[in-house]
Design a protein around this motif. Structure first.
Motif, PDB file in Angstrom:
ATOM      1  N   GLN A   1       0.828  -1.210   0.000  1.00  0.00           N
ATOM      2  CA  GLN A   1       0.000   0.000   0.000  1.00  0.00           C
ATOM      3  C   GLN A   1       0.863   1.262   0.000  1.00  0.00           C
ATOM      4  O   GLN A   1       0.529   2.251  -0.652  1.00  0.00           O
ATOM      5  N   VAL A   2       1.970   1.220   0.730  1.00  0.00           N
ATOM      6  CA  VAL A   2       2.871   2.375   0.756  1.00  0.00           C
ATOM      7  C   VAL A   2       3.449   2.619  -0.636  1.00  0.00           C
ATOM      8  O   VAL A   2       3.507   3.759  -1.105  1.00  0.00           O
ATOM      9  N   LEU A   3       3.861   1.539  -1.308  1.00  0.00           N
ATOM     10  CA  LEU A   3       4.384   1.684  -2.668  1.00  0.00           C
ATOM     11  C   LEU A   3       3.345   2.282  -3.611  1.00  0.00           C
ATOM     12  O   LEU A   3       3.653   3.125  -4.452  1.00  0.00           O
ATOM     13  N   GLU A   4       2.085   1.872  -3.449  1.00  0.00           N
ATOM     14  CA  GLU A   4       1.024   2.318  -4.360  1.00  0.00           C
ATOM     15  C   GLU A   4       0.491   3.708  -4.024  1.00  0.00           C
ATOM     16  O   GLU A   4       0.268   4.530  -4.917  1.00  0.00           O
ATOM     17  N   ASP A   5       0.289   3.982  -2.739  1.00  0.00           N
ATOM     18  CA  ASP A   5      -0.447   5.187  -2.350  1.00  0.00           C
ATOM     19  C   ASP A   5       0.421   6.318  -1.799  1.00  0.00           C
ATOM     20  O   ASP A   5      -0.027   7.464  -1.755  1.00  0.00           O
ATOM     21  N   VAL A   6       1.645   5.998  -1.361  1.00  0.00           N
ATOM     22  CA  VAL A   6       2.468   7.026  -0.731  1.00  0.00           C
ATOM     23  C   VAL A   6       3.663   7.426  -1.607  1.00  0.00           C
ATOM     24  O   VAL A   6       3.949   8.612  -1.760  1.00  0.00           O
TER      25      VAL A   6
ATOM     26  N   PRO B   1       4.248   7.575  -4.862  1.00  0.00           N
ATOM     27  CA  PRO B   1       4.006   8.568  -5.928  1.00  0.00           C
ATOM     28  C   PRO B   1       3.776   9.977  -5.381  1.00  0.00           C
ATOM     29  O   PRO B   1       4.269  10.960  -5.950  1.00  0.00           O
ATOM     30  N   PHE B   2       3.031  10.094  -4.278  1.00  0.00           N
ATOM     31  CA  PHE B   2       2.782  11.400  -3.676  1.00  0.00           C
ATOM     32  C   PHE B   2       4.074  11.987  -3.114  1.00  0.00           C
ATOM     33  O   PHE B   2       4.369  13.174  -3.297  1.00  0.00           O
TER      34      PHE B   2
END
Length: 564
Positions: A239-244, A246-247
């Motif tokens: 989830q960190v790779l996907e949601d954090v 990029p931001f």
């Protein structure tokens, strides 16, 4: 009574062992539950005393690593604490076998039993010598880092002291200071690599003796992951790779553009604004005075707590030669006293110490009456909720420290929190790789770090610092050496704390009441239970990261960076 007056006594291993044996005998031969419960309380009292003396020794040793007496005492605890753990495990086995076991369950929090079950699974007499060796290696790493004396621009600095120059507004000063800082690690790369190699091997050896294929399951038991496992953590990392990530990358890009640089070098990362990062306007003495005022205005409970800290002189905040690196909060059960250790460096970090470590201290101060002592602190990831959330709850008072730069502080702090999540997960992922492949050489571990770093921190530019391009950043991360697998905790707690921040943005009047409630709860609930009690989403749940990141992105979208 002030900290310097807190009595300390040397604990003789034979006398201590005899005391444990006598209590164990009382537990075995109790004629009724009342007698058994009294023996249980006696065991808790002795455990509190050992915790108090070992913590007191550790504090006085880390305050001055050159103090011969406390260095010797620290070595003594490296030797006796595994023996104490053996006595405690034997006592626990006696409690489990007692006919009064179920009666005790009515008087003691459930987490006590969960913790002790894990302790029994994680310990056996046959690994005592390995534990003693592990302790010595950890102390050797800490002493090595504390001994660093880096010459820069005609002055001598500790590693913590040099970080001031690494935050300098002058780009050239930052570059040279960064190279000097990492030059020390490059000079000691072989020594640190060999130390860690020995740690990995001794930990793997312990795990094999305990019947585990690798150290990882034993590491999870030692970290007392009461209600989640490796699969939960792996899913969270995804989830960190996907949601954090990029931001976080967009924040680094904004930072580069805001600074007007073509490239964001490693020595630029700590600088958010060309006008300089926000710094507290006051010295340590004045900051403590202002912190006291802040905590009194925040809530009567926090006011009482911080007055205690000041009155008892349990704040050691300055950086000086011979003092160990880092910062921590500990607790002396016999004196019902927290203690905060830090290395002020004239950056925003100093204000964060007075909020982060104070969050830990407030929690343990709030839950100090819980019995047994094993349940005063929650497990590590829950502890960090209290510290990181306090950083947000004190936002309204940050103007007292940063004056006209307070908006810069908010931007810097929140941006840093987002950027931290991928790094914290990287530290965890690296350790999973290391202990899954204990046969790796020091060079292979360096390469593994750099490979993972490119996933979680793809913006990194290490041009001009070869030890970092090789994969050496992890060498400065104390937790990897001292407390294996203790790091994902910070990120899990950060997600929880950011949920409190989101509630504050909505002026939720119940947010701080929920925070005080989980401080009082201490360690009487496991992680997920504490998070739910606080009215927050458990970070492992699908969407928990996405939701808080969306709210954070909305906040940054409204910020006018040109005013900084």
């Amino acid at each position: 009574m002030k900290f310097k007056e807190y009595p300390y006594e040397h604990l003789d291993e034979n006398e201590l062992h005899e005391q444990f044996l006598k209590i164990e005998d009382k537990l075995k031969n109790a004629k009724d539950y009342e007698e058994f419960h009294e023996a249980f309380k006696e065991l808790d009292k002795l455990n509190r005393h050992v915790q108090t003396m070992s913590s007191l020794c550790n504090v006085r040793h880390t305050i001055d690593t050159k103090d011969a007496y406390y260095t010797k005492e620290n070595d003594h605890y490296d030797h006796i604490l595994p023996l104490v753990q053996n006595d405690l495990v034997n006592a626990t086995k006696t409690i489990w076998a007692s006919p009064y076991f179920n009666d005790l369950k009515k008087d003691v929090p459930e987490t006590y039993f969960l913790l002790k079950e894990m302790e029994m699974k994680a310990f056996d007499e046959k690994i005592i010598e390995d534990m003693q060796e592990e302790n010595k290696l950890a102390s050797a790493y800490q002493a090595l880092v504390a001994s660093a004396d880096v010459e820069f621009d005609g002055e001598h600095y500790s590693l913590a002291g040099l970080e001031v120059k690494m935050n300098d507004a002058d780009r050239k000063v930052r570059e040279e200071a960064t190279k000097a800082y990492w030059g020390w690690f490059e000079d000691h790369e072989k020594e640190i690599g060999e130390l860690y190699d020995k740690m990995v091997k001794v930990r793997t050896r312990m795990a094999k003796k305990m019947g585990y294929d690798t150290f990882t399951p034993l590491g999870y038991l030692r970290m007392t992951r009461l209600d989640y496992d490796e699969n939960d953590v792996a899913n969270y990392r995804r989830q960190v790779l996907e949601d954090v990530v990029p931001f976080a990358n967009t924040l680094y890009e904004r930072q580069k553009n805001r600074l007007g640089y073509d490239t964001l070098h490693v020595w630029d990362e700590k600088i958010e604004f060309l006008s300089g990062n926000p710094k507290p306007k006051y010295d340590r003495e004045e900051m403590v005075k202002r912190a006291l005022k802040m905590y009194k205005e925040l809530d009567p409970a926090t006011g009482e707590f911080f007055q205690f800290m000041v009155d008892h002189d349990v704040l050691d905040l300055d950086s000086y030669p011979g003092k160990a690196a880092g910062g921590y909060c500990t607790f002396f059960p016999d004196y019902e006293s927290p203690f905060i250790f830090a290395n002020f460096n004239h950056t925003s970090h100093d204000a964060e110490v007075l909020t982060h470590e104070a969050g830990h201290a407030f929690q343990v101060y709030s839950s100090k009456g819980i019995e047994p002592a094993d349940c005063i602190w929650p497990t590590m990831e829950s502890c960090e909720i209290h510290s990181m959330s306090m950083e947000f709850f004190t936002y309204p008072w940050m103007k007292m420290f940063f004056e006209e730069d307070v908006d810069k502080y908010y931007f810097n702090h929140l941006s840093g929190d987002v950027k931290f999540l991928p790094y914290g997960v990287l530290v965890d992922h690296f350790q999973h790789e290391v202990y899954a492949h204990p046969e790796m050489t020091p060079d292979e571990r360096m390469a593994a770090w750099r490979r993972l770093e490119k996933q979680y921190l793809p913006h990194k530019n290490y041009e001009g610092v070869p030890v970092l391009e090789k994969g050496g950043w992890w060498m400065r991360q104390l937790h990897i050496f001292m407390n294996p697998f203790y790091y994902i905790d910070y990120t899990l707690a950060q997600v929880c704390a950011m949920q409190f921040w989101a509630r504050m943005q909505e002026n939720d009047p119940t947010a701080f009441e929920d925070y005080k409630k989980i401080c009082r709860i201490g360690g009487t609930l496991p992680f997920k239970g504490i998070v739910r009690e606080a009215g927050l989403k458990v970070p492992f749940e699908a969407g928990s990261l996405k939701n808080v990141m969306e709210k954070t992105q909305d906040w940054f979208a409204k910020v006018d960076e040109t005013k900084y």
